[in-house]
Design a protein around this motif. Structure first.
Motif, PDB file in Angstrom:
ATOM      1  N   ASN A  45       0.859  -1.175   0.000  1.00 30.19           N
ATOM      2  CA  ASN A  45       0.000   0.000   0.000  1.00 30.19           C
ATOM      3  C   ASN A  45       0.899   1.230   0.000  1.00 30.19           C
ATOM      4  N   ARG A  46       0.917   1.933  -1.106  1.00 36.76           N
ATOM      5  CA  ARG A  46       1.921   2.985  -1.288  1.00 36.76           C
ATOM      6  C   ARG A  46       1.745   4.124  -0.290  1.00 36.76           C
ATOM      7  N   ALA A  47       0.512   4.520  -0.009  1.00 34.82           N
ATOM      8  CA  ALA A  47       0.288   5.641   0.904  1.00 34.82           C
ATOM      9  C   ALA A  47       0.791   5.303   2.313  1.00 34.82           C
ATOM     10  N   LEU A  48       0.385   4.161   2.830  1.00 35.44           N
ATOM     11  CA  LEU A  48       0.843   3.750   4.172  1.00 35.44           C
ATOM     12  C   LEU A  48       2.344   3.495   4.188  1.00 35.44           C
ATOM     13  N   ASP A  49       2.854   2.938   3.097  1.00 36.64           N
ATOM     14  CA  ASP A  49       4.292   2.666   3.002  1.00 36.64           C
ATOM     15  C   ASP A  49       5.090   3.957   3.089  1.00 36.64           C
ATOM     16  N   GLN A  50       4.666   4.993   2.402  1.00 40.15           N
ATOM     17  CA  GLN A  50       5.370   6.275   2.426  1.00 40.15           C
ATOM     18  C   GLN A  50       5.280   6.928   3.811  1.00 40.15           C
ATOM     19  N   VAL A  51       4.112   6.840   4.438  1.00 41.68           N
ATOM     20  CA  VAL A  51       3.949   7.446   5.765  1.00 41.68           C
ATOM     21  C   VAL A  51       4.872   6.775   6.787  1.00 41.68           C
ATOM     22  N   LEU A  52       4.857   5.456   6.792  1.00 36.39           N
ATOM     23  CA  LEU A  52       5.704   4.735   7.745  1.00 36.39           C
ATOM     24  C   LEU A  52       7.183   4.947   7.450  1.00 36.39           C
ATOM     25  N   GLY A  53       7.566   4.909   6.179  1.00 35.36           N
ATOM     26  CA  GLY A  53       8.969   5.092   5.818  1.00 35.36           C
ATOM     27  C   GLY A  53       9.490   6.468   6.216  1.00 35.36           C
ATOM     28  N   ARG A  54       8.731   7.517   5.914  1.00 38.94           N
ATOM     29  CA  ARG A  54       9.176   8.870   6.282  1.00 38.94           C
ATOM     30  C   ARG A  54       9.184   9.054   7.805  1.00 38.94           C
ATOM     31  N   PHE A  55       8.258   8.423   8.493  1.00 37.12           N
ATOM     32  CA  PHE A  55       8.230   8.514   9.955  1.00 37.12           C
ATOM     33  C   PHE A  55       9.499   7.917  10.563  1.00 37.12           C
ATOM     34  N   PHE A  56       9.896   6.755  10.089  1.00 37.32           N
ATOM     35  CA  PHE A  56      11.100   6.117  10.608  1.00 37.32           C
ATOM     36  C   PHE A  56      12.370   6.828  10.152  1.00 37.32           C
ATOM     37  N   LEU A  57      12.359   7.351   8.935  1.00 40.08           N
ATOM     38  CA  LEU A  57      13.531   8.104   8.466  1.00 40.08           C
ATOM     39  C   LEU A  57      13.753   9.358   9.312  1.00 40.08           C
ATOM     40  N   TYR A  58      12.674   9.976   9.730  1.00 40.20           N
ATOM     41  CA  TYR A  58      12.810  11.155  10.592  1.00 40.20           C
ATOM     42  C   TYR A  58      13.426  10.769  11.932  1.00 40.20           C
ATOM     43  N   HIS A  59      13.053   9.618  12.470  1.00 41.28           N
ATOM     44  CA  HIS A  59      13.661   9.161  13.721  1.00 41.28           C
ATOM     45  C   HIS A  59      15.156   8.907  13.549  1.00 41.28           C
ATOM     46  N   ILE A  60      15.539   8.337  12.412  1.00 39.77           N
ATOM     47  CA  ILE A  60      16.968   8.099  12.165  1.00 39.77           C
ATOM     48  C   ILE A  60      17.710   9.425  12.055  1.00 39.77           C
ATOM     49  N   LEU A  71      16.924  12.215  13.570  1.00 40.48           N
ATOM     50  CA  LEU A  71      17.074  12.706  14.946  1.00 40.48           C
ATOM     51  C   LEU A  71      18.190  11.972  15.683  1.00 40.48           C
ATOM     52  N   TRP A  72      18.287  10.681  15.446  1.00 35.22           N
ATOM     53  CA  TRP A  72      19.309   9.885  16.147  1.00 35.22           C
ATOM     54  C   TRP A  72      20.713  10.273  15.689  1.00 35.22           C
ATOM     55  N   ILE A  73      20.901  10.460  14.401  1.00 35.35           N
ATOM     56  CA  ILE A  73      22.225  10.861  13.897  1.00 35.35           C
ATOM     57  C   ILE A  73      22.601  12.232  14.462  1.00 35.35           C
ATOM     58  N   TYR A 106      21.648  13.484  17.265  1.00 36.61           N
ATOM     59  CA  TYR A 106      21.975  13.299  18.688  1.00 36.61           C
ATOM     60  C   TYR A 106      23.382  12.734  18.847  1.00 36.61           C
ATOM     61  N   ILE A 107      23.758  11.777  18.021  1.00 39.54           N
ATOM     62  CA  ILE A 107      25.090  11.160  18.117  1.00 39.54           C
ATOM     63  C   ILE A 107      26.173  12.191  17.815  1.00 39.54           C
ATOM     64  N   HIS A 108      25.981  12.976  16.765  1.00 36.83           N
ATOM     65  CA  HIS A 108      26.983  13.987  16.420  1.00 36.83           C
ATOM     66  C   HIS A 108      27.037  15.102  17.456  1.00 36.83           C
ATOM     67  N   LEU A 109      25.920  15.361  18.122  1.00 35.24           N
ATOM     68  CA  LEU A 109      25.935  16.355  19.188  1.00 35.24           C
ATOM     69  C   LEU A 109      26.752  15.871  20.382  1.00 35.24           C
ATOM     70  N   MET A 110      26.727  14.579  20.627  1.00 37.36           N
ATOM     71  CA  MET A 110      27.462  14.000  21.756  1.00 37.36           C
ATOM     72  C   MET A 110      28.898  13.629  21.407  1.00 37.36           C
ATOM     73  N   SER A 111      29.275  13.692  20.145  1.00 35.72           N
ATOM     74  CA  SER A 111      30.600  13.221  19.720  1.00 35.72           C
ATOM     75  C   SER A 111      31.768  13.910  20.437  1.00 35.72           C
ATOM     76  N   PRO A 112      31.746  15.212  20.749  1.00 34.25           N
ATOM     77  CA  PRO A 112      32.898  15.798  21.463  1.00 34.25           C
ATOM     78  C   PRO A 112      33.087  15.265  22.879  1.00 34.25           C
ATOM     79  N   PHE A 113      32.032  14.702  23.461  1.00 38.72           N
ATOM     80  CA  PHE A 113      32.110  14.250  24.857  1.00 38.72           C
ATOM     81  C   PHE A 113      32.246  12.731  24.987  1.00 38.72           C
ATOM     82  N   ILE A 114      32.231  12.025  23.868  1.00 37.25           N
ATOM     83  CA  ILE A 114      32.222  10.560  23.941  1.00 37.25           C
ATOM     84  C   ILE A 114      33.527  10.026  24.528  1.00 37.25           C
ATOM     85  N   GLU A 115      34.669  10.598  24.126  1.00 43.03           N
ATOM     86  CA  GLU A 115      35.949  10.111  24.657  1.00 43.03           C
ATOM     87  C   GLU A 115      36.039  10.316  26.165  1.00 43.03           C
TER      88      GLU A 115
END
Length: 575
Positions: free
Chosen positions: A331-346, A348-350, A352-361
């Protein structure tokens, strides 16, 4: 009835005298503990034995005489030893003496007070007194048909082992003592002791007091801190906090001033102490390895590219799902909604990781110091770090599972509507129900919509469930390693490896000499516990609780979209 005489092999070279030990009338057995050699006064011997009985609670008495013909060859000596039976008056009176040039000893009995004296069949059993005293006889672990017979044999053996073990006070005197009674036993040449062990015993008292005070301080601070809701929530969810609490309980057991009541409690304390010691030693080795050659910095520099690579792979996976994965019609409509929803979470996660990168060491540098608390604590921290780094995968799994579960339960409810049934919430059962035409029409419409949207949702749920299971398997292996270190009875295993006689499963008898008309001579040897029985008997309890669900129940939960928590701890409620 057969008379069994257990004679310590350490008394082979003892001078002539009298035999003291315990008479076990139920088994018609005599356990010889020591030889009192000449000169002695019978009254002093009786007073000494009464004092031993009062202290050890073992009925120790004079059982017979001992004649060493290498040192005394006069016939008057044997007559004198026989006359001692009238003074101490024990029935039967056991006589053991040297038989010519034979290296073994002959054994006979006298029953002067019996009206019909008759010869008894005698079995002379030699045993190693030191090993029997230091060993602990374990009950049989078998559950077969012969378990009752084995338990009966073990109870007979335990009477012999307990007699020797409880007579420890008797073995504390040696030939150098100035007392009026001279004994021969396994410590006759000197009491076995270790300067290092004595120093450790002296140092253990202030060390336990200091440890008890520190533990009281830590537990008091823990109660104050856990009154705040966020901290108490984190303490119950993080495996590192659970492991620290588990180790605090171990320290309380070790520092307790209560004396171990039995062998099991003593071995539990020793196993906990050795487990803590080896755990801390391995943690310090890990910490020294991490801080050499700037390995912390290399690990921090590697972490960010790995996180970026995982995020890119997830993005490619979502792009593949948003197309036509494996040629499936989605179902293309539901597929696009779910895909974009998860891509947005990824995304946000990237960020967050780059924001924390100076403090990781710096974070890894301070986290590495916690390895001094033990390797298990470091492994639990690694498990929590993996959980934090894969939190977006867990979110994807929860979203997909909830959406899939909603559709499955919706379809099952609508399927009952077509059959004229409904779920009775109060009675928790399916009852019959009549529906009108409008309800059937709306139900058919919703059922059709949910049914055609189900493949798209099921595909996303399947993919993220597999990713979640992959993370759970990695964390599960870490938890298994932590549980192995926590529960493995290392002290018992080392004891089985170095001094196997300390953990006795039973005994075996080897025939030394067998002749007609003479007592049967046997050598009693200790059978040690197998390594599997050692682990099964002395395994330490752990804090984690493995899932009680069967494979069928787990597959049912996965099919219905219910959330699975395979590493939940005791006392926690599942959603």
């Amino acid at each position: 009835m057969v008379l069994k005489v257990f004679f310590p092999s350490c008394c082979f070279s003892a001078e002539s005298g009298i035999l003291i030990g315990r008479w076990i009338s139920e088994q018609n057995s005599a356990v010889i503990l020591a030889v009192v050699h000449f000169p002695f006064i019978p009254l002093q011997v009786k007073q000494y034995l009464s004092e031993i009985q009062r202290v050890t609670k073992v009925s120790v008495s004079v059982l017979g005489s001992w004649s060493n013909s290498k040192q005394e060859k006069e016939e008057s000596l044997s007559e004198f030893l026989e006359d001692l039976g009238t003074i101490f008056s024990h029935e039967p009176w056991i006589q053991i003496s040297k038989e010519g040039e034979n290296k073994f000893w002959s054994c006979s009995t006298l029953q002067k007070h019996s009206n019909n004296p008759k010869e008894e069949e005698i079995i002379l059993v030699y045993y190693d007194q030191r090993k029997v005293m230091l060993s602990h006889l374990h009950p049989p672990l078998d559950t077969t048909a012969s378990a009752e017979q084995k338990a009966e044999d073990a109870s007979k053996l335990s009477a012999i082992f307990d007699t020797v073990a409880k007579s420890r006070v008797l073995f504390m005197t040696d030939r150098y003592d100035d007392g009026p009674i001279k004994l021969t036993h396994w410590q006759s040449d000197g009491v076995e002791a270790s300067i290092i062990m004595e120093l450790m015993k002296q140092a253990s008292v202030p060390a336990c007091l200091l440890l008890t005070f520190l533990l009281w301080l830590l537990l008091h601070c823990k109660k104050l801190v856990l009154k705040f809701w966020p901290l108490s929530f984190l303490w119950s969810k993080l495996s590192t906090c659970e492991q620290l609490g588990h180790r605090l309980q171990h320290l309380q057991v070790i520092s307790s001033n209560k004396k171990a009541q039995n062998q099991t409690q003593l071995m539990r304390k020793a196993n906990i102490f050795v487990s803590l010691l080896i755990d801390v030693a391995l943690g310090i080795l890990l910490m020294s390895w991490l801080y050499r050659k700037n390995r912390i910095g290399h690990l921090a520099d590697t972490l960010i590219p790995v996180a970026d690579h995982v995020a890119e792979e997830l993005q490619d996976l979502l792009q593949w799902l948003m197309g036509a994965p494996a040629g499936l019609k989605m179902n293309r409509a539901l597929d696009q909604v779910l895909g974009r929803f998860f891509l947005y979470h990824i995304h946000l996660w990237i960020s967050y990781i780059h924001l924390m990168s100076p403090f990781i060491e710096m974070i890894l540098w301070y986290v590495g110091l916690s390895a001094c608390l033990g390797l298990t604590v470091a492994l639990c921290i690694l498990s929590d770090i993996i959980a934090l780094l894969t939190f977006h995968i867990y979110c994807f799994y929860v979203y997909g599972a909830r959406l899939y579960c909603l559709k499955i339960y919706g379809l099952s409810s609508l399927w009952r509507l077509f059959r004229g049934k409904k779920w009775n919430v109060l009675r928790q059962r399916v009852d019959s129900c009549s529906y009108d035409l409008d309800q059937l029409f709306i139900g058919t419409l919703l059922f059709t919509i949910l049914l055609f949207l189900l493949p798209t949702t099921a595909l996303y749920y399947l993919v993220f469930t597999l990713l979640r299971l992959l993370v759970v398997i990695v964390q599960g292996l870490i938890h298994l390693l932590v549980d192995l270190i926590d529960s493995l009875p290392l002290y018992s295993i080392f004891l089985r490896l170095c001094r196997s006689y300390r953990l006795a499963a039973g005994v075996k008898f080897r025939v030394l000499e067998q002749q007609d008309g003479k007592p049967l001579r046997l050598l009693m040897q200790i059978n040690p516990l197998s390594y599997g029985s050692v682990v099964q008997t002395y395994r330490l309890p752990t804090y984690s609780c493995y899932p009680k669900d069967s494979w069928a129940s787990l597959c049912k939960k996965l099919f219905l979209g219910e959330l699975i928590y395979p590493w939940k701890h005791k006392g926690e409620k599942q959603d």
